[in-house]
Design a protein around this motif. Structure first.
Motif, PDB file in Angstrom:
ATOM      1  N   TYR A 257     -38.282 -29.588  19.346  1.00 39.52           N
ATOM      2  CA  TYR A 257     -39.310 -28.906  19.970  1.00 39.52           C
ATOM      3  C   TYR A 257     -40.417 -29.949  20.088  1.00 39.52           C
ATOM      4  O   TYR A 257     -40.734 -30.793  19.292  1.00 39.52           O
ATOM      5  CB  TYR A 257     -39.791 -27.924  19.095  1.00 39.52           C
ATOM      6  CG  TYR A 257     -38.972 -26.644  19.072  1.00 39.52           C
ATOM      7  CD1 TYR A 257     -38.902 -26.090  20.183  1.00 39.52           C
ATOM      8  CD2 TYR A 257     -38.250 -26.182  17.822  1.00 39.52           C
ATOM      9  CE1 TYR A 257     -37.925 -24.684  20.377  1.00 39.52           C
ATOM     10  CE2 TYR A 257     -37.617 -25.134  17.824  1.00 39.52           C
ATOM     11  CZ  TYR A 257     -37.357 -24.395  19.013  1.00 39.52           C
ATOM     12  OH  TYR A 257     -36.507 -23.313  19.064  1.00 39.52           O
ATOM     13  N   THR A 258     -41.095 -29.867  21.460  1.00 39.17           N
ATOM     14  CA  THR A 258     -41.945 -30.795  21.961  1.00 39.17           C
ATOM     15  C   THR A 258     -43.350 -30.348  22.042  1.00 39.17           C
ATOM     16  O   THR A 258     -44.569 -30.981  21.815  1.00 39.17           O
ATOM     17  CB  THR A 258     -41.711 -31.424  23.234  1.00 39.17           C
ATOM     18  OG1 THR A 258     -41.498 -30.399  24.126  1.00 39.17           O
ATOM     19  CG2 THR A 258     -40.462 -32.348  23.127  1.00 39.17           C
TER      20      THR A 258
ATOM     21  N   GLU B 237     -41.373 -25.157  23.734  1.00 41.56           N
ATOM     22  CA  GLU B 237     -40.450 -26.016  24.512  1.00 41.56           C
ATOM     23  C   GLU B 237     -39.814 -27.132  23.834  1.00 41.56           C
ATOM     24  O   GLU B 237     -40.143 -27.682  22.934  1.00 41.56           O
ATOM     25  CB  GLU B 237     -41.613 -26.852  25.228  1.00 41.56           C
ATOM     26  CG  GLU B 237     -41.273 -27.896  26.322  1.00 41.56           C
ATOM     27  CD  GLU B 237     -42.177 -28.727  27.241  1.00 41.56           C
ATOM     28  OE1 GLU B 237     -42.695 -29.556  27.003  1.00 41.56           O
ATOM     29  OE2 GLU B 237     -43.050 -27.709  28.044  1.00 41.56           O
TER      30      GLU B 237
ATOM     31  N   GLU C 218     -36.322 -30.455  24.059  1.00 36.92           N
ATOM     32  CA  GLU C 218     -35.437 -31.107  24.542  1.00 36.92           C
ATOM     33  C   GLU C 218     -34.321 -31.344  23.672  1.00 36.92           C
ATOM     34  O   GLU C 218     -34.272 -31.267  22.578  1.00 36.92           O
ATOM     35  CB  GLU C 218     -36.295 -32.595  24.836  1.00 36.92           C
ATOM     36  CG  GLU C 218     -37.483 -32.386  25.551  1.00 36.92           C
ATOM     37  CD  GLU C 218     -37.963 -33.800  25.882  1.00 36.92           C
ATOM     38  OE1 GLU C 218     -37.724 -34.715  25.337  1.00 36.92           O
ATOM     39  OE2 GLU C 218     -39.017 -33.973  26.628  1.00 36.92           O
TER      40      GLU C 218
ATOM     41  N   GLN D 137     -29.036 -34.563  29.552  1.00 36.52           N
ATOM     42  CA  GLN D 137     -30.306 -34.279  29.043  1.00 36.52           C
ATOM     43  C   GLN D 137     -30.559 -32.789  29.336  1.00 36.52           C
ATOM     44  O   GLN D 137     -30.205 -32.538  30.523  1.00 36.52           O
ATOM     45  CB  GLN D 137     -31.058 -35.090  29.340  1.00 36.52           C
ATOM     46  CG  GLN D 137     -30.824 -36.596  28.722  1.00 36.52           C
ATOM     47  CD  GLN D 137     -31.241 -36.804  27.470  1.00 36.52           C
ATOM     48  OE1 GLN D 137     -30.057 -36.780  26.514  1.00 36.52           O
ATOM     49  NE2 GLN D 137     -32.230 -36.504  27.003  1.00 36.52           N
TER      50      GLN D 137
ATOM     51  N   LYS E  37     -34.131 -29.846  29.231  1.00 37.65           N
ATOM     52  CA  LYS E  37     -35.317 -29.254  28.545  1.00 37.65           C
ATOM     53  C   LYS E  37     -35.280 -27.822  28.997  1.00 37.65           C
ATOM     54  O   LYS E  37     -34.713 -27.318  29.879  1.00 37.65           O
ATOM     55  CB  LYS E  37     -36.553 -29.926  29.637  1.00 37.65           C
ATOM     56  CG  LYS E  37     -36.897 -31.262  29.401  1.00 37.65           C
ATOM     57  CD  LYS E  37     -38.254 -31.821  30.031  1.00 37.65           C
ATOM     58  CE  LYS E  37     -39.127 -31.184  29.213  1.00 37.65           C
ATOM     59  NZ  LYS E  37     -40.420 -31.981  29.692  1.00 37.65           N
TER      60      LYS E  37
END
Length: 131
Positions: A65-66, A78, A80, A87, A89
């Motif tokens: 989690y970012t 949010e 990644e 990849q 998101k």
């Protein structure tokens, strides 16, 4: 932050670090539902939501989690991750009930090839589970 949101987030982050079906069962409300990027209409069933979240967690690599936003019982997390070489998101938009259990989760993912890779993985997991 409301107590039920904090309780949920603490338990959710613990589950995401060490996915355990027993932990997941306690995180989900009986009427839990999911809005998936692969389907237009939400699906409602605690068992279905658990199966989807389990499959997703099995496919994700390097998940983190970012960012996090919380407003009452609503939250946006949010993230990644990677599925194989792809990849991606995304965000988890989560609503919790008064007991601090997941009532609804809406998942949004980009780019398209990340969504397709995840959808293919989840489909394979569900087919294996049904066999």
């Amino acid at each position: 932050m409301l107590a039920e949101a904090k309780i949920f987030l603490d338990r959710w982050h613990g589950y995401m670090k060490k996915p355990d079906p027993a932990l997941l069962d306690g995180l989900l409300a009986e009427n839990a539902s999911i809005s998936s990027p692969a389907y237009f209409k939400p699906k409602q069933s605690k068992a279905y939501v658990a199966a989807i979240l389990t499959a997703v967690n099995e496919g994700f690599e390097d998940f983190r989690y970012t960012k996090e936003w919380v407003d009452g019982r609503e939250m946006i997390l949010e993230f990644e991750a990677r599925i194989g070489d792809t990849q991606l998101k995304g965000i988890d938009r989560i609503t919790v009930d008064g007991e601090g259990r997941l009532q609804h989760i809406e998942v949004l993912i980009r780019p398209l090839n990340g969504l397709i890779a995840l959808a293919d993985h989840v489909k394979a997991c569900l087919a294996k589970e049904a066999a």
